[in-house]
Write a protein that holds these residues in place. Sequence first.
Motif, PDB file in Angstrom:
ATOM      1  N   ARG A 214       0.840  -1.204   0.000  1.00 20.39           N
ATOM      2  CA  ARG A 214       0.000   0.000   0.000  1.00 20.39           C
ATOM      3  C   ARG A 214       0.873   1.251   0.000  1.00 20.39           C
ATOM      4  N   ASP A 217       1.213   5.170   4.867  1.00 19.02           N
ATOM      5  CA  ASP A 217       1.500   4.653   6.205  1.00 19.02           C
ATOM      6  C   ASP A 217       0.280   3.920   6.758  1.00 19.02           C
ATOM      7  N   GLY A 218       0.573   2.906   7.584  1.00 17.50           N
ATOM      8  CA  GLY A 218      -0.517   2.136   8.157  1.00 17.50           C
ATOM      9  C   GLY A 218      -1.198   1.236   7.144  1.00 17.50           C
ATOM     10  N   ASP A 219      -0.495   0.932   6.045  1.00 19.30           N
ATOM     11  CA  ASP A 219      -1.049   0.085   4.976  1.00 19.30           C
ATOM     12  C   ASP A 219      -2.371   0.644   4.464  1.00 19.30           C
ATOM     13  N   THR A 220      -2.366   1.924   4.116  1.00 18.02           N
ATOM     14  CA  THR A 220      -3.541   2.599   3.574  1.00 18.02           C
ATOM     15  C   THR A 220      -3.282   3.003   2.123  1.00 18.02           C
ATOM     16  N   GLY A 221      -4.374   3.287   1.413  1.00 16.64           N
ATOM     17  CA  GLY A 221      -4.264   3.736   0.033  1.00 16.64           C
ATOM     18  C   GLY A 221      -4.164   2.584  -0.948  1.00 16.64           C
ATOM     19  N   ARG A 411       6.896   6.062   2.497  1.00 15.40           N
ATOM     20  CA  ARG A 411       6.248   5.655   3.745  1.00 15.40           C
ATOM     21  C   ARG A 411       7.254   5.775   4.877  1.00 15.40           C
TER      22      ARG A 411
END
Length: 426
Positions: A214, A217-221, A411
Motif C-alpha cells: 500500500r 502509512d498504516g497500509d492505507t491507500g 512511507r
Amino acid sequence: MNVLLLGSGGREHALAWKMSDSPLLTRLYASPGNPGIGRVAELVKVDVADHSAVAAFCQEKKIDLVVVGPEGPLVAGIADDLRAWGIRVFGPSKAAARLEGSKGFTKDLCARFNIPTAAYGRFSDLASAKAYVEKVGAPIVIKADGLAAGKGVTVAMTLPEAIAALAACFDGSFGAAGAEVVVEEYLTGEEASFFCLCDGVTALPFGTAQDHKRVGDGDTGPNTGGMGAYSPAPVMTPEMTERTMREIIEPTMRGMANIGAPFAGILFAGLMITDQGPKLIEYNTRFGDPECQVLMMRLKDDLLVLLNAAVDGQLAHMSIRWSDEAALAVVMAARGYPGTPEKGSVIRGLDKLEGEGVQVFHAGTAVNGGALVANGGRVLNVTALGKTVGEAQAKAYAAVDRIDWPQGFCRRDIGWQAVAREKAGT
C-alpha cells in the motif's frame, strides 16, 4: 564470465551490484540499465523485445550468461528463444513463466496438485463475475489475470468496491491483462515473501522477506509495486519454511514437471500465513522488487556461482549462506505515484550516503544535463543493514532524510510489524 543483465529497475541494480563482486565476472553489460547500474556495468541499448537482436548482441560480445530481471520478457519467451541460439539464460521458459503471467493458470495448478490457496473463480465477462461476487460477498479479492505491473489486484472490503474493480478490469484499465479476472477468497493472516532458486528439479530456499504494497502509512491507500521491504521475515520460522517447501514449493515443482514445463529460475511465492498454515497468494517468476534489494544485502555467497548452478542443474549440491543481520529498504517515489508520477525533478545528496551498511539502489532515475533526475514512479531504494530490523529501519530513514529531493515521498513505517515484535520481545 561475460554477463548480460536485462532490466532497468532497483531489482536489477541490486543484482548488478552483487554480481559485480564476483571473481567469476569479466564484463557486466546491462540493457537498458539506469545511472546506478551504470556505476558497476556497461550500459548498452538492445531492444529486449527483439529476441534476435539480443541473441546477436550475446554472440558479438561472447556472453556466457543472460540474467533476465523483469517478468515481461520471461512471459514473452525470451529464455526459450535465447536458448535456441545456444545462449545460457537464468530465467524460466515461457511455459513455466505462466506461473506469473496468468493468475488463473496458477490457481488451476494449485487445484490440480492440492496446493493450499484461496478459493477462487475465473471469469471472462462482467456479468458472471459480478454474480459470483454478489453470491460470495465481501471482503473479496479481485485480480486481473495477466501482468499489470503490480497494480491489477484489489482487496475489496465492500461489494461496491469489488464491483468497481471488476468493471475496471473489463473496461480495459489493465489492457489485455484484465480480459480475464480471478476472484479470490479473502484470506486473513500475515503476508510473507518466500524465494527459491530452482533448476527444474531442485528448489533451494533463497531467503524470506516482507513487503509493503500500500502506498500510505498504516497500509492505507492503493496497492503499488511495493513501497519497501525487509528481510528476513520473522513469521517464516524454520517450521513454517519446512511446511511451505513441503506443501507448496515441492508440489509446484512436481506439478510443473508433470505438465511438461519444469521450472528453472527464481520462484517467488507470495504467501499468507493463516491459522491453518501457509497458503499461496500468487507466484512471481523473478526476483521481487524491492525484496531483491534486501536479499542481495544479506546474501553472503557469490550470486554468480548460484545462478550458474541453477542454469546447469547443479542446485542439489549447493547451499546458501546469509548474514545474521536484517536488511530494510525504503522506496522513495515521485509525487503522483501510483498514479501519474512527476518526472524530471532533480535529486541531490546520494553521493554522501553509501557505506557502513547503507546502499541506495536506483529504480527510476536518469541523467539530464549532468543532474540526476526522477524518471519513474518508484525512483530510489534506500537500503540498510542492522543487527535488528529496528536498527536497519533507523539507518535507512536517517539516509532518506539526508537526500535532497523535495518532490519525492516515502512511507515512514516500513518494517513496523517486525519492529513491534522486537520491542515486545517476541
